[in-house]
Design a protein around this motif. Structure first.
Motif, PDB file in Angstrom:
ATOM      1  N   GLU A  21       0.831  -1.196   0.000  1.00  0.00           N
ATOM      2  CA  GLU A  21       0.000   0.000   0.000  1.00  0.00           C
ATOM      3  C   GLU A  21       0.871   1.253   0.000  1.00  0.00           C
ATOM      4  O   GLU A  21       1.988   1.223   0.495  1.00  0.00           O
ATOM      5  N   PHE A  22       0.338   2.314  -0.555  1.00  0.00           N
ATOM      6  CA  PHE A  22       0.982   3.614  -0.444  1.00  0.00           C
ATOM      7  C   PHE A  22      -0.096   4.690  -0.519  1.00  0.00           C
ATOM      8  O   PHE A  22      -1.199   4.441  -1.002  1.00  0.00           O
ATOM      9  N   GLU A  23       0.228   5.859  -0.016  1.00  0.00           N
ATOM     10  CA  GLU A  23      -0.683   6.984  -0.087  1.00  0.00           C
ATOM     11  C   GLU A  23      -0.210   7.955  -1.146  1.00  0.00           C
ATOM     12  O   GLU A  23       0.982   8.145  -1.352  1.00  0.00           O
ATOM     13  N   THR A  24      -1.175   8.554  -1.828  1.00  0.00           N
ATOM     14  CA  THR A  24      -0.862   9.537  -2.849  1.00  0.00           C
ATOM     15  C   THR A  24      -1.988  10.560  -2.887  1.00  0.00           C
ATOM     16  O   THR A  24      -3.026  10.359  -2.278  1.00  0.00           O
ATOM     17  N   ARG A  25      -1.760  11.621  -3.601  1.00  0.00           N
ATOM     18  CA  ARG A  25      -2.811  12.620  -3.790  1.00  0.00           C
ATOM     19  C   ARG A  25      -3.451  12.392  -5.144  1.00  0.00           C
ATOM     20  O   ARG A  25      -2.778  12.057  -6.108  1.00  0.00           O
ATOM     21  N   SER A  26      -4.767  12.566  -5.206  1.00  0.00           N
ATOM     22  CA  SER A  26      -5.497  12.280  -6.431  1.00  0.00           C
ATOM     23  C   SER A  26      -6.796  13.072  -6.473  1.00  0.00           C
ATOM     24  O   SER A  26      -7.258  13.585  -5.454  1.00  0.00           O
ATOM     25  N   THR A  27      -7.400  13.131  -7.651  1.00  0.00           N
ATOM     26  CA  THR A  27      -8.736  13.699  -7.785  1.00  0.00           C
ATOM     27  C   THR A  27      -9.774  12.586  -7.760  1.00  0.00           C
ATOM     28  O   THR A  27     -10.970  12.838  -7.782  1.00  0.00           O
ATOM     29  N   TRP A  28      -9.326  11.322  -7.736  1.00  0.00           N
ATOM     30  CA  TRP A  28     -10.219  10.165  -7.742  1.00  0.00           C
ATOM     31  C   TRP A  28     -10.868   9.975  -6.376  1.00  0.00           C
ATOM     32  O   TRP A  28     -10.222  10.121  -5.341  1.00  0.00           O
ATOM     33  N   GLY A  29     -12.125   9.622  -6.350  1.00  0.00           N
ATOM     34  CA  GLY A  29     -12.814   9.270  -5.114  1.00  0.00           C
ATOM     35  C   GLY A  29     -12.951  10.429  -4.142  1.00  0.00           C
ATOM     36  O   GLY A  29     -12.940  11.593  -4.515  1.00  0.00           O
ATOM     37  N   PRO A  31     -11.734  11.918  -0.084  1.00  0.00           N
ATOM     38  CA  PRO A  31     -10.582  11.842   0.830  1.00  0.00           C
ATOM     39  C   PRO A  31     -10.637  10.585   1.694  1.00  0.00           C
ATOM     40  O   PRO A  31     -11.681  10.256   2.260  1.00  0.00           O
ATOM     41  N   GLY A  32      -9.530   9.834   1.718  1.00  0.00           N
ATOM     42  CA  GLY A  32      -9.440   8.628   2.532  1.00  0.00           C
ATOM     43  C   GLY A  32      -9.905   7.361   1.837  1.00  0.00           C
ATOM     44  O   GLY A  32      -9.793   6.274   2.402  1.00  0.00           O
ATOM     45  N   ASP A  33     -10.423   7.440   0.597  1.00  0.00           N
ATOM     46  CA  ASP A  33     -10.852   6.242  -0.131  1.00  0.00           C
ATOM     47  C   ASP A  33      -9.661   5.351  -0.460  1.00  0.00           C
ATOM     48  O   ASP A  33      -8.512   5.790  -0.462  1.00  0.00           O
ATOM     49  N   THR A  34      -9.941   4.078  -0.753  1.00  0.00           N
ATOM     50  CA  THR A  34      -8.914   3.111  -1.118  1.00  0.00           C
ATOM     51  C   THR A  34      -9.133   2.651  -2.550  1.00  0.00           C
ATOM     52  O   THR A  34     -10.221   2.199  -2.896  1.00  0.00           O
ATOM     53  N   MET A  35      -8.084   2.770  -3.372  1.00  0.00           N
ATOM     54  CA  MET A  35      -8.122   2.288  -4.755  1.00  0.00           C
ATOM     55  C   MET A  35      -7.376   0.965  -4.804  1.00  0.00           C
ATOM     56  O   MET A  35      -6.195   0.903  -4.486  1.00  0.00           O
ATOM     57  N   ARG A  36      -8.064  -0.109  -5.194  1.00  0.00           N
ATOM     58  CA  ARG A  36      -7.443  -1.428  -5.310  1.00  0.00           C
ATOM     59  C   ARG A  36      -7.182  -1.705  -6.793  1.00  0.00           C
ATOM     60  O   ARG A  36      -8.103  -1.694  -7.594  1.00  0.00           O
ATOM     61  N   LEU A  37      -5.923  -1.950  -7.115  1.00  0.00           N
ATOM     62  CA  LEU A  37      -5.538  -2.160  -8.504  1.00  0.00           C
ATOM     63  C   LEU A  37      -5.685  -3.619  -8.899  1.00  0.00           C
ATOM     64  O   LEU A  37      -5.320  -4.515  -8.139  1.00  0.00           O
ATOM     65  N   ASP A  38      -6.233  -3.877 -10.085  1.00  0.00           N
ATOM     66  CA  ASP A  38      -6.313  -5.228 -10.637  1.00  0.00           C
ATOM     67  C   ASP A  38      -5.059  -5.555 -11.434  1.00  0.00           C
ATOM     68  O   ASP A  38      -4.650  -6.700 -11.520  1.00  0.00           O
ATOM     69  N   ILE A  39      -4.478  -4.548 -12.058  1.00  0.00           N
ATOM     70  CA  ILE A  39      -3.260  -4.707 -12.851  1.00  0.00           C
ATOM     71  C   ILE A  39      -2.332  -3.561 -12.498  1.00  0.00           C
ATOM     72  O   ILE A  39      -2.749  -2.414 -12.409  1.00  0.00           O
TER      73      ILE A  39
END
Length: 67
Positions: A21-29, A31-39
């Protein structure tokens, strides 16, 4: 400059395919959401040299009949 034209950046957590896991800044989702990558770069054949097979986890792959 126009007001409110830029998206709002916030911190999210990204979970790679191997569980790291790592934290980054994004416009997705939100604040505090989790993005799980498939690839990602650890599982995609373009970066692994084709040693791993891609797995369809989302059910999006379709079979089309050949004419």
């Amino acid at each position: 400059m126009k007001r409110d034209t830029h998206p709002e950046y916030h911190t999210i957590k990204v979970v790679m395919t191997d569980g790291t896991e790592f934290e980054t800044r994004s416009t997705w989702g939100k604040p505090g959401d989790t993005m799980r990558l498939d690839i990602d770069s650890k599982s995609h054949p373009a970066w692994t040299g084709g040693q791993q097979h891609l797995v369809d986890r989302g059910g999006f792959r379709r079979s089309f009949p050949v004419s």
